[in-house]
Design a protein around this motif. Structure first.
Motif, PDB file in Angstrom:
ATOM      1  N   VAL A 328       0.840  -1.207   0.000  1.00 51.14           N
ATOM      2  CA  VAL A 328       0.000   0.000   0.000  1.00 51.14           C
ATOM      3  C   VAL A 328       0.870   1.250   0.000  1.00 51.14           C
ATOM      4  O   VAL A 328       0.621   2.210  -0.752  1.00 51.14           O
ATOM      5  CB  VAL A 328      -0.954  -0.008   1.209  1.00 51.14           C
ATOM      6  N   GLY A 329       1.899   1.238   0.822  1.00 49.03           N
ATOM      7  CA  GLY A 329       2.785   2.397   0.904  1.00 49.03           C
ATOM      8  C   GLY A 329       3.520   2.666  -0.397  1.00 49.03           C
ATOM      9  O   GLY A 329       3.645   3.821  -0.832  1.00 49.03           O
ATOM     10  N   LEU A 330       4.020   1.600  -1.047  1.00 49.73           N
ATOM     11  CA  LEU A 330       4.736   1.782  -2.309  1.00 49.73           C
ATOM     12  C   LEU A 330       3.823   2.343  -3.394  1.00 49.73           C
ATOM     13  O   LEU A 330       4.236   3.190  -4.196  1.00 49.73           O
ATOM     14  CB  LEU A 330       5.332   0.448  -2.769  1.00 49.73           C
ATOM     15  N   MET A 331       2.577   1.901  -3.421  1.00 50.32           N
ATOM     16  CA  MET A 331       1.649   2.405  -4.438  1.00 50.32           C
ATOM     17  C   MET A 331       1.310   3.874  -4.204  1.00 50.32           C
ATOM     18  O   MET A 331       1.322   4.685  -5.129  1.00 50.32           O
ATOM     19  CB  MET A 331       0.387   1.544  -4.464  1.00 50.32           C
ATOM     20  N   LEU A 332       1.008   4.227  -2.952  1.00 42.14           N
ATOM     21  CA  LEU A 332       0.601   5.597  -2.659  1.00 42.14           C
ATOM     22  C   LEU A 332       1.775   6.580  -2.672  1.00 42.14           C
ATOM     23  O   LEU A 332       1.583   7.761  -2.960  1.00 42.14           O
ATOM     24  CB  LEU A 332      -0.101   5.652  -1.306  1.00 42.14           C
ATOM     25  N   CYS A 333       2.949   6.095  -2.346  1.00 42.73           N
ATOM     26  CA  CYS A 333       4.120   6.978  -2.246  1.00 42.73           C
ATOM     27  C   CYS A 333       5.060   6.851  -3.446  1.00 42.73           C
ATOM     28  O   CYS A 333       6.221   7.257  -3.370  1.00 42.73           O
ATOM     29  CB  CYS A 333       4.902   6.670  -0.967  1.00 42.73           C
ATOM     30  N   ARG A 334       4.575   6.294  -4.531  1.00 42.17           N
ATOM     31  CA  ARG A 334       5.465   6.009  -5.655  1.00 42.17           C
ATOM     32  C   ARG A 334       6.139   7.269  -6.203  1.00 42.17           C
ATOM     33  O   ARG A 334       7.342   7.257  -6.476  1.00 42.17           O
ATOM     34  CB  ARG A 334       4.703   5.281  -6.761  1.00 42.17           C
ATOM     35  N   ASP A 335       5.378   8.342  -6.352  1.00 39.54           N
ATOM     36  CA  ASP A 335       5.980   9.587  -6.869  1.00 39.54           C
ATOM     37  C   ASP A 335       6.962  10.172  -5.862  1.00 39.54           C
ATOM     38  O   ASP A 335       8.060  10.615  -6.242  1.00 39.54           O
ATOM     39  CB  ASP A 335       4.885  10.607  -7.184  1.00 39.54           C
ATOM     40  N   ALA A 336       6.584  10.167  -4.604  1.00 39.77           N
ATOM     41  CA  ALA A 336       7.445  10.730  -3.569  1.00 39.77           C
ATOM     42  C   ALA A 336       8.769   9.987  -3.482  1.00 39.77           C
ATOM     43  O   ALA A 336       9.850  10.597  -3.441  1.00 39.77           O
ATOM     44  CB  ALA A 336       6.734  10.676  -2.216  1.00 39.77           C
ATOM     45  N   LEU A 337       8.713   8.671  -3.493  1.00 37.57           N
ATOM     46  CA  LEU A 337       9.922   7.874  -3.327  1.00 37.57           C
ATOM     47  C   LEU A 337      10.845   7.979  -4.532  1.00 37.57           C
ATOM     48  O   LEU A 337      12.067   8.134  -4.381  1.00 37.57           O
ATOM     49  CB  LEU A 337       9.537   6.412  -3.081  1.00 37.57           C
ATOM     50  N   THR A 338      10.304   7.887  -5.734  1.00 36.56           N
ATOM     51  CA  THR A 338      11.163   7.947  -6.919  1.00 36.56           C
ATOM     52  C   THR A 338      11.803   9.321  -7.083  1.00 36.56           C
ATOM     53  O   THR A 338      12.971   9.433  -7.460  1.00 36.56           O
ATOM     54  CB  THR A 338      10.377   7.589  -8.191  1.00 36.56           C
ATOM     55  N   ARG A 339      11.062  10.368  -6.779  1.00 28.34           N
ATOM     56  CA  ARG A 339      11.637  11.713  -6.881  1.00 28.34           C
ATOM     57  C   ARG A 339      12.679  11.948  -5.794  1.00 28.34           C
ATOM     58  O   ARG A 339      13.749  12.524  -6.049  1.00 28.34           O
ATOM     59  CB  ARG A 339      10.534  12.758  -6.806  1.00 28.34           C
ATOM     60  N   ALA A 340      12.380  11.518  -4.571  1.00 25.02           N
ATOM     61  CA  ALA A 340      13.301  11.777  -3.464  1.00 25.02           C
ATOM     62  C   ALA A 340      14.611  11.009  -3.615  1.00 25.02           C
ATOM     63  O   ALA A 340      15.690  11.541  -3.329  1.00 25.02           O
ATOM     64  CB  ALA A 340      12.632  11.415  -2.140  1.00 25.02           C
ATOM     65  N   PHE A 341      14.523   9.760  -4.085  1.00 25.96           N
ATOM     66  CA  PHE A 341      15.720   8.937  -4.145  1.00 25.96           C
ATOM     67  C   PHE A 341      16.513   9.095  -5.436  1.00 25.96           C
ATOM     68  O   PHE A 341      17.745   9.033  -5.423  1.00 25.96           O
ATOM     69  CB  PHE A 341      15.349   7.458  -3.976  1.00 25.96           C
ATOM     70  N   PHE A 342      15.852   9.297  -6.562  1.00 21.80           N
ATOM     71  CA  PHE A 342      16.545   9.190  -7.842  1.00 21.80           C
ATOM     72  C   PHE A 342      16.627  10.479  -8.654  1.00 21.80           C
ATOM     73  O   PHE A 342      17.503  10.599  -9.516  1.00 21.80           O
ATOM     74  CB  PHE A 342      15.869   8.110  -8.705  1.00 21.80           C
ATOM     75  N   LEU A 343      15.721  11.429  -8.441  1.00 25.13           N
ATOM     76  CA  LEU A 343      15.682  12.629  -9.270  1.00 25.13           C
ATOM     77  C   LEU A 343      16.956  13.454  -9.087  1.00 25.13           C
ATOM     78  O   LEU A 343      17.376  13.753  -7.973  1.00 25.13           O
ATOM     79  CB  LEU A 343      14.456  13.474  -8.909  1.00 25.13           C
ATOM     80  N   GLY A 344      17.552  13.815 -10.225  1.00 23.39           N
ATOM     81  CA  GLY A 344      18.759  14.637 -10.185  1.00 23.39           C
ATOM     82  C   GLY A 344      19.784  14.170 -11.198  1.00 23.39           C
ATOM     83  O   GLY A 344      19.742  13.038 -11.677  1.00 23.39           O
ATOM     84  N   GLY A 345      20.723  15.044 -11.561  1.00 25.75           N
ATOM     85  CA  GLY A 345      21.755  14.686 -12.531  1.00 25.75           C
ATOM     86  C   GLY A 345      21.138  14.334 -13.874  1.00 25.75           C
ATOM     87  O   GLY A 345      20.360  15.108 -14.442  1.00 25.75           O
ATOM     88  N   ARG A 346      21.460  13.161 -14.388  1.00 23.37           N
ATOM     89  CA  ARG A 346      20.957  12.727 -15.698  1.00 23.37           C
ATOM     90  C   ARG A 346      19.599  12.023 -15.597  1.00 23.37           C
ATOM     91  O   ARG A 346      19.089  11.532 -16.603  1.00 23.37           O
ATOM     92  CB  ARG A 346      21.985  11.792 -16.354  1.00 23.37           C
TER      93      ARG A 346
END
Length: 521
Positions: A328-346
């Motif tokens: 449930v958490g992964l589905m609801l927080c998918r945008d938050a988690l991917t942006r927080a952990f991976f967004l940046g650089g290339r």
């Protein structure tokens, strides 16, 4: 030791490994993004890992651990178990050398079978072949590691084997920091450094577990290979188990085959999304599967059917208590988690959005992936390696059919949705087989508790949904903003879930006490 202590040991160390894995992929996302170098490395890394999962988490452990445990409990005791291990090592090492050499020679054809579409991008196919030849050495080493891990797990020494993957991620992070490049050719430089680090990690993992086995009082030596009755019996068990585990790995290859034919970066999107999905899967599913196999083997060896039923019920309750809220958490927080952990650089916002959608699809199948890890030992502990073959084969056929139906409309998300649906089918078939034979049945009480766990997760979803909307502007901000916003998102909902779970009776306190009790199988 108790099941919950064993699961805690394995799961805790797996969590440490997954945290290092997060750090590794965060660095990779910024240096390589979702381009040529990242795709090539992830395909090259997938090859030895497919066989790692086949041996370490599949066929080899399924066959070796029960036989080693039986030798240990026999009149010969530890000496008989050590003798059996030496016989296995002496036969399997030449086979591994031969297989690795053949794969190195035919690597261009292997990569072509998996990712022929990479020929359409200049240099991508050649880079993938080069990296795959470097990383495939890891297969030889990790297969030996799986033998050593099987010995330690049979002796209920889970910590050393569970800690070994940490070394892999440390090596990869070190390679990125020391040799990662943002220069004119970052794809080749960084990806090659990562490939070399994979093989170096295999050496370190082997040495680490070799010393651990010696500390456990077991000295292994090489003898001329000889097909003893025990080795022949192991092969008779392991061959169908390999085929069964191989079907699952073929399913992974099917995903790679289709992903490499989608847009540039598809393999990278899958990898980054799976990194988040693998956190609960590794901590809960793999830990439970590893811990219950030797315990279940001992119970079945004593003809304690009631004890085996109780053990699997407890494992089922514990796994779902942790997996349902994770999904449930992964589905609801998918945008938050991917942006927080991976967004940046290339790795830009469009990459993060696609990765988030892929992660949601993976999360749908997360409980099924964990349940497979719980149900499969029920077959392996009884020496039945054939039934999981049939269930996995049925799931594979459905997976391919669904991919063909969904991929054109939903692109890469259709790929993971098909895999999730196939995993649920595999779960149902595994349970049906155990139930039909009278080896395990889901009681009304356990089903009710799992339903209450789902209700508690639904209650947790309400504040999670509101918080994710309120904190959305901060997830892709400065590093400190990302840290406090993710912490603010996750930390408050944990007591909401467990508080609701306690109030509505989602888990029996007596089951937890029994799991923690020393001497429980």
């Amino acid at each position: 030791m108790s099941l919950i202590r064993n699961v805690g040991t394995i799961g805790g160390l797996t969590l440490v490994s997954r945290v290092f894995g997060f750090a590794r992929d965060m660095l990779l996302a910024r240096l390589l993004g979702a381009g040529t170098g990242a795709d090539a490395f992830f395909v090259a890394f997938k090859l030895p890992n497919i066989f790692r999962r086949l041996f370490a988490e599949g066929a080899f452990s399924a066959a070796f651990v029960p036989m080693f445990s039986k030798e240990l409990e026999s009149g010969g005791g530890r000496d008989a178990a050590v003798r059996f291990s030496v016989q296995v090592l002496s036969v399997f090492l030449p086979i591994l050398f031969f297989f690795t050499a053949i794969a190195e020679i035919f690597m261009p054809w292997i990569v072509d079978a998996m990712a022929s579409a990479y020929r359409e991008v200049p240099g991508k196919f050649e880079l993938t072949v080069t990296l795959s030849r470097i990383t495939f050495v890891y297969l030889l080493l990790i297969s030996l590691v799986s033998l050593l891990a099987g010995i330690l797990n049979s002796l209920s020494r889970f910590a050393e084997a569970a800690a070994a993957p940490v070394l892999l991620n440390i090596c990869l992070i070190t390679a990125v920091i020391l040799f990662g490049s943002t220069g004119p050719d970052p794809d080749f430089t960084t990806a090659r450094a990562l490939a070399v680090a994979v093989s170096v990690a295999g050496i370190l993992q082997f040495v680490w577990l070799l010393f651990a086995v010696r500390r456990a009082g077991i000295e292994l030596k090489l003898l001329p290979p000889r097909m003893t009755p025990q080795v022949k019996r192991l092969l008779r068990i392991i061959l169908p188990a390999t085929f069964g585990a191989g079907i699952y790995q073929i399913s992974q290859l099917v995903d790679v085959f289709f992903a490499t034919r989608l847009q540039e970066g598809a393999m990278s999107f899958l990898n980054y999304a799976d990194r988040l999905n693998q956190l609960p899967l590794g901590v809960i599913g793999i830990a439970l599967g590893t811990a219950i196999l030797p315990a279940l083997s001992r119970l079945i060896g004593r003809d304690d059917a009631a004890g085996a039923q109780r053990l699997m019920s407890k494992a089922l309750e514990l796994s779902m208590m942790l997996t349902i809220p994770s999904a449930v958490g992964l589905m609801l927080c998918r945008d938050a988690l991917t942006r927080a952990f991976f967004l940046g650089g290339r790795f830009d916002a469009a990459d993060a959005a696609i990765t988030a959608d892929v992660m949601a699809g993976l999360a749908i199948g997360l409980p099924a992936y964990v349940l497979i890890k719980v149900f499969t030992p029920g077959y392996f502990a009884r020496g039945d390696t054939k039934t999981p073959v049939y269930t996995a084969l049925a799931a594979l056929v459905v997976n391919i059919a669904l991919i063909l139906l969904l991929i054109e409309r939903f692109d890469i998300v259709g790929l993971v949705l098909a895999s999730a649906a196939a995993a649920w089918l595999n779960t149902l078939l595994l349970y049906a087989g155990l139930h039909r034979r009278g080896q395990y049945h889901l009681t009304g009480l356990v089903a009710l508790r799992i339903g209450k766990q789902a209700l508690a997760a639904a209650l947790m979803a309400v504040p999670l949904w509101f918080l994710s909307g309120w904190l959305a502007p901060y997830f892709g901000g400065a590093p400190l903003d990302r840290v406090w916003s993710i912490a603010t998102l996750i930390v408050p909902v944990i007591p909401v879930y467990f508080g609701a779970l306690w109030i509505i009776g989602g888990l029996d306190p007596e089951s937890i006490s029994a799991l923690r009790r020393r001497g429980s199988p």
